[in-house]
Design an enzyme around this catalytic site. Structure first.
Site, PDB file in Angstrom:
ATOM      1  N   ASP A  78       0.821  -1.211   0.000  1.00 34.68           N
ATOM      2  CA  ASP A  78       0.000   0.000   0.000  1.00 34.68           C
ATOM      3  C   ASP A  78       0.851   1.256   0.000  1.00 34.68           C
ATOM      4  O   ASP A  78       2.065   1.210   0.209  1.00 34.68           O
ATOM      5  CB  ASP A  78      -0.947   0.000   1.200  1.00 34.68           C
ATOM      6  N   GLU A 139       0.313  -1.386   5.582  1.00 28.70           N
ATOM      7  CA  GLU A 139       1.427  -0.951   6.432  1.00 28.70           C
ATOM      8  C   GLU A 139       1.246   0.505   6.817  1.00 28.70           C
ATOM      9  O   GLU A 139       1.433   0.889   7.975  1.00 28.70           O
ATOM     10  CB  GLU A 139       2.757  -1.149   5.690  1.00 28.70           C
TER      11      GLU A 139
END
Length: 369
Positions: A78, A139
């Protein structure tokens, strides 16, 4: 050894894929296909279901060719905003975005760096134990992918995270633990002009508490911050509610506890003095880690860096990464730089030559592991 042209082409492909936190489905499918092509056995866990996302962590295993211990490499899928419809461009040794988005080198560089490392290992018949690859979700949203990863399914007890800014050779062997602190202050509403004395100003209570706190850098290992204040509805109403979000970080557990307790005490005391009700929520976001310089894994990493002409620099940082979670779950993991700078901004850029060097170092780590 490292195919620079292939590395850059794949970097372009990866950063052009929209992959916001909890919306990594397209990226996960792309990476699963790439890892399968390289020859890994690929699975996807159900971490996304735990965090409200549409994809899980992607896990790949390249079977051993020698009697060596397993090693893990990890990066996250991400990215932060504005990170959609990225248009990368090359200027000499630098890759930049079009200027209206981030570049996505955090952590696209880690993703493509690991895949290039795997290809180089196979193309050059580098003898290796099991290589486990973990591409995590969410994350940026709080290390949620690694937090929801079942590490019992991994063989590796050592790992390298490719998710650090700076030139190749920089290795993070120490990072802090962090507490999230939320104060909910309940006062009493009243007309601000006609009867202010009948009210209890929740914002004023928060202000008094904050004025008594030590914020910013407390010492070389500890920080504290008041980041968000939300409350009040109109200028002519004494506010009866405010919510204040804070954080503390420290490389040392005992210092973190002290800093957190001081913040909590300030809110509680200010509330008591004003006869306001105060609710405190404290949440430990991730544990600290510290891998000593004389640890065998760091010795191996230094040897790998030296072998490819890099000076390995060990540093402590003030932020958390998936390395914190992996260490907390029993995998000795460091965070290794991949050559990007100005991450989380539209000025973010990637040094191609440094990413090449990081891949060379990763290959050597596999060879020496």
């Amino acid at each position: 050894m490292v195919n620079r042209e292939r590395l850059v082409q794949e970097f372009f492909e990866v950063v052009k894929i929209n992959s916001q936190t909890k919306n990594e489905r397209v990226m996960a499918d792309y990476l699963k296909g790439k890892l399968t092509e390289i020859g890994l056995e690929v699975t996807e866990d159900r971490a996304g279901e735990s965090v409200g996302g549409n994809a899980g962590n992607v896990i790949g295993v390249l079977g051993a060719t020698a009697d060596k211990p397993a090693i893990m490499f990890s990066a996250h899928m991400d990215r932060v905003t504005p990170g959609e419809n990225i248009q990368p461009r090359v200027e000499g040794d630098i890759i930049k975005s079009g200027g209206d988005t981030i570049l996505g080198a955090d952590d696209g560089a880690g993703l493509v760096g690991i895949m290039e490392m795997l290809r180089v290992v196979k193309e050059n018949n580098v003898a290796h134990g099991p290589i486990e690859v973990v591409f995590t979700i969410a994350e940026e949203g709080g290390l949620n992918g690694s937090r929801n990863l079942d590490v019992e399914k991994l063989q590796a007890k050592r790992g390298v995270i490719l998710d650090c800014s700076g030139d190749a050779g920089l290795v993070i062997n120490q990072a802090p633990t962090q507490d999230e602190i939320v104060a909910k202050i309940h006062g009493k509403a009243a007309h601000a002009g006609a009867a202010p004395e009948k009210g209890i100003n929740a914002i004023a209570v928060a202000a008094k508490a904050i004025s008594r706190m030590q914020v910013g850098r407390i010492d070389e290992e500890t920080t504290a911050n008041v980041g968000v204040i939300q409350g009040g509805s109109a200028v002519n109403i004494v506010p009866d509610y405010v919510e204040v979000k804070c954080e503390t970080r420290s490389l040392k557990e005992e210092k973190l506890v002290k800093a957190t307790e001081a913040m909590v005490a300030a809110f509680v005391q200010a509330g008591a003095e004003a006869n306001a009700r105060v609710e405190m929520d404290v949440n430990r976001l991730y544990p600290a880690y510290h891998i000593p310089e004389d640890h065998e894994f760091l010795k191996l990493i230094k040897e790998a860096g030296t072998a490819v002409g890099l000076e390995v620099k060990l540093e402590a940082v003030g932020g958390g990464s998936d390395a914190n979670i992996f260490n907390g779950k029993g995998i000795v993991a460091v965070n290794m730089a991949v050559g990007n700078e100005e991450v989380h901004t539209v000025q973010e850029y990637q040094k191609i030559s440094e990413l090449v060097k990081a891949v060379e170092m990763a290959v050597k780590i596999v060879e020496l592991a």
